[in-house]
Scaffold this active site. Structure first.
Site, PDB file in Angstrom:
ATOM      1  N   LYS A   1     -19.980  26.694 -19.796  1.00  0.00           N
ATOM      2  CA  LYS A   1     -18.397  26.903 -19.375  1.00  0.00           C
ATOM      3  C   LYS A   1     -17.391  26.585 -20.512  1.00  0.00           C
ATOM      4  CE  LYS A   1     -16.544  27.279 -15.141  1.00  0.00           C
ATOM      5  NZ  LYS A   1     -17.320  28.607 -14.100  1.00  0.00           N
TER       6      LYS A   1
ATOM      7  N   SER B   1     -18.584  32.565 -11.044  1.00  0.00           N
ATOM      8  CA  SER B   1     -18.138  31.193 -10.944  1.00  0.00           C
ATOM      9  C   SER B   1     -17.415  31.215  -9.415  1.00  0.00           C
ATOM     10  CB  SER B   1     -17.148  31.302 -11.373  1.00  0.00           C
ATOM     11  OG  SER B   1     -16.589  29.692 -11.396  1.00  0.00           O
TER      12      SER B   1
END
Length: 594
Positions: A190, A387
């Site tokens: 991430k 996401s």
């Protein structure tokens, strides 16, 4: 006093509308009307200019023609399908961007539309004023390679030798100036957090970014090689041995002809026949409108583009194309499609880098409601569905993505910047005062997290990550352990995601529509209607929302000539283009590589 200021604000808003907005629109209408011609001559060359860039979807705000390029990827695809069946359109002429200009996924989708257009027997000429060594120029070249002929200006250079992307890291600068970036990320891939905390790529960041860049590059090379009738290995070797002059590019079969754009236009008109005229794509779009289809049964096309946020009201720029997905609006659009008895299936077009988990869950609940009502949902992924964009897609019946769509990024991050030390160096003192529990001041920029606050915040990040894993596991019918293995915040391309089971099929909107028909058991030989949600705002609604003017005043303004409903007005306004800033940022975001 408050009422006085409200009154003054209302007066200024009214003056702005009457003295700026309305005259501008009326002048545009007058210019367009004075110079208007038959929208589609009997021998037409349709000219598609991609140099100003594209949005993914057509905005619902009627004033969006004031900003951006005025065209969307879906508009281009839809209009090319209509032009292929229009006997008056004889040739397509494409003006290619020099430095990227179109995202890889948009280039894929338009390439597919161009190939379908060519199957109607009509030629396509693409013209380039050079391919620059920045961004995703390889995708622009791939799109040009799909034409019948690829032209290049004599003074232009072919400088595509690969695919590169730059990242800015602020870690050392923040350390130097006293900015403390305190973030939690789940997990090492991430990487949006890294720009604030690092000074270079971490191993995971480098691995993931190299992988999706390599996937995009390989896909573009393979497609271009197919269209140029070369092997991928030969084309790649030729490209990577560059750069080249236009003459060298011609010699190496990278392009077909050298000439000015005026020469390409003359050749297109010659092929179109005697008396041929060039018509701009935006004018043709205004004249034709969107495909509506016919038949008893309908397929809903529901669209959302941009950062996912809670609430209602669209993008921050009232004259832009709308760069936010508002959860109330998109969920309502899905529920409207569910309640429409004619709608038998839903194609959900998603182009989003992510956003709020709460907003994403609200939209996903509407997807579940559609499935519970017996209406299959097919997701069509645009430039990205990562996401939060993957969260809202995860439980659809079927997911279609372009090979170069950026998706996945199943992860979460969040945190804060502690600015007290940085401001203190300039004589500015920041202090926090909070009342209540210890966590009340957790996100104050004046003090770092306490150990207890950090632990509590980390626990909330963990909960969100586990909820994300559960959504993907349920929707994709994968064991949670397998989802955790391929998640960890990593961005994948559509081609990679298909191999991993995160995507069902490669393709674009047309493939998603075909699958929706199949799932809804609508026979192939039966005509079907298309119904789009959310429905476009009327100018009256947009004015009321933008300026808070009274209903009657807005109706009067919009009633002056019905200007914003006039196709000639829309076509004129499209020519007055400005750059539109795209909003970004939220709590659950993928990397922003473009």
């Amino acid at each position: 006093m408050k009422q006085f200021f409200l009154t003054v604000a209302g007066v200024f808003a009214g003056l702005f509308l009457f003295l700026v907005v309305v005259p501008f629109v009326l002048i545009a209408v007058a210019i367009s009307t004075a110079s208007s011609k038959e929208p589609t001559p009997s021998h037409a060359v349709l000219e598609l200019d991609l140099r100003d860039g594209l949005t993914d979807q057509t905005p619902t705000n009627p004033f969006a023609v004031f900003g951006g390029s005025g065209l969307s990827t879906l508009q281009v695809v839809d209009t090319l399908a209509q032009a292929a069946d229009d006997s008056r359109v004889k040739v397509l002429l494409i003006r290619l961007p020099e430095a990227g200009g179109v995202t890889p996924a948009a280039a894929d989708e338009i390439r597919q539309a161009v190939r379908r257009f060519r199957r109607s027997g009509k030629p396509v000429i693409a013209h380039s004023q050079g391919f620059q060594p920045v961004g995703t120029s390889i995708s622009a070249y791939m799109l040009g390679a799909s034409a019948s002929e690829l032209w290049m200006q004599n003074t232009a250079s072919f400088q595509v030798a690969g695919f590169s992307a730059d990242s800015i890291f602020l870690g050392r600068a923040f350390d130097k100036y006293g900015v403390n970036a305190q973030f939690e990320q789940r997990y090492e891939y991430k990487n949006a957090v890294n720009e604030f905390t690092e000074s270079d790529f971490t191993p995971a960041h480098r691995e993931a970014m190299s992988a999706w860049m390599g996937s995009i590059y390989a896909s573009a090379i393979a497609n271009a090689a197919q269209d140029r009738r070369l092997t991928p290995q030969a084309l790649r070797a030729t490209i990577e041995a560059g750069p080249y002059s236009s003459a060298q590019a011609l010699q190496r079969r990278l392009v077909d002809k050298i000439g000015q754009v005026e020469e390409a236009e003359a050749e297109a008109k010659r092929r179109a026949g005697r008396g041929a005229e060039i018509i701009e794509f935006g004018d043709y779009v205004s004249a034709k409108g969107e495909r509506s289809g016919s038949g008893r049964n309908a397929i809903a096309i529901v669209g959302g583009e941009g950062t996912i946020m809670t609430g209602t009201g669209g993008g921050a720029d009232p004259f832009g194309g709308g760069s936010n997905i508002r959860s109330d609006d998109l969920a309502e659009a899905l529920y409207d499609a569910v309640e429409d008895r004619a709608v038998k299936a839903i194609v959900f077009r998603v182009s989003s880098p992510g956003g709020s988990p709460e907003a994403s869950e609200q939209i996903l609940a509407a997807v579940r409601a559609a499935k519970a009502a017996g209406k299959p949902v097919v997701v069509s992924m645009g430039d990205y569905a990562a996401s939060g964009g993957y969260w809202i897609s995860s439980e659809a019946n079927w997911i279609v993505a372009q090979p170069t769509t950026l998706t996945g990024s199943i992860g979460v991050f969040g945190g804060k910047f502690v600015l007290a030390d940085a401001l203190g160096r300039f004589g500015v003192d920041m202090r926090n005062l909070s009342i209540g529990g210890d966590y009340a001041g957790a996100f104050s920029p004046s003090e770092p997290f306490t150990a207890e606050q950090r632990a509590a915040f980390a626990a909330s990040i963990d909960r969100t990550y586990e909820e994300f894993i559960t959504r993907v596991s349920t929707g994709r019918r994968l064991p949670p352990a397998r989802v955790r293995e391929i998640a960890r915040g990593r961005v994948w391309t559509g081609a990679q995601a298909r191999e991993l089971g995160l995507v069902d099929q490669l393709g674009g909107l047309e493939e998603a529509i075909a699958k929706a028909r199949q799932l809804a058991r609508i026979p192939d030989d039966e005509s079907v209607r298309f119904k789009r949600f959310p429905t476009p705002e009327s100018p009256f609604e947009a004015l009321s929302e933008m300026f808070g003017v009274s209903g009657e005043a807005a109706r009067v303004l919009v009633g002056i000539g019905g200007v914003m409903n006039d196709p000639t007005a829309e076509a004129a306004v499209r020519r007055i283009r400005t750059e539109r800033a795209r909003a970004s940022g939220a709590s659950v975001l993928a990397d922003q590589p473009y």
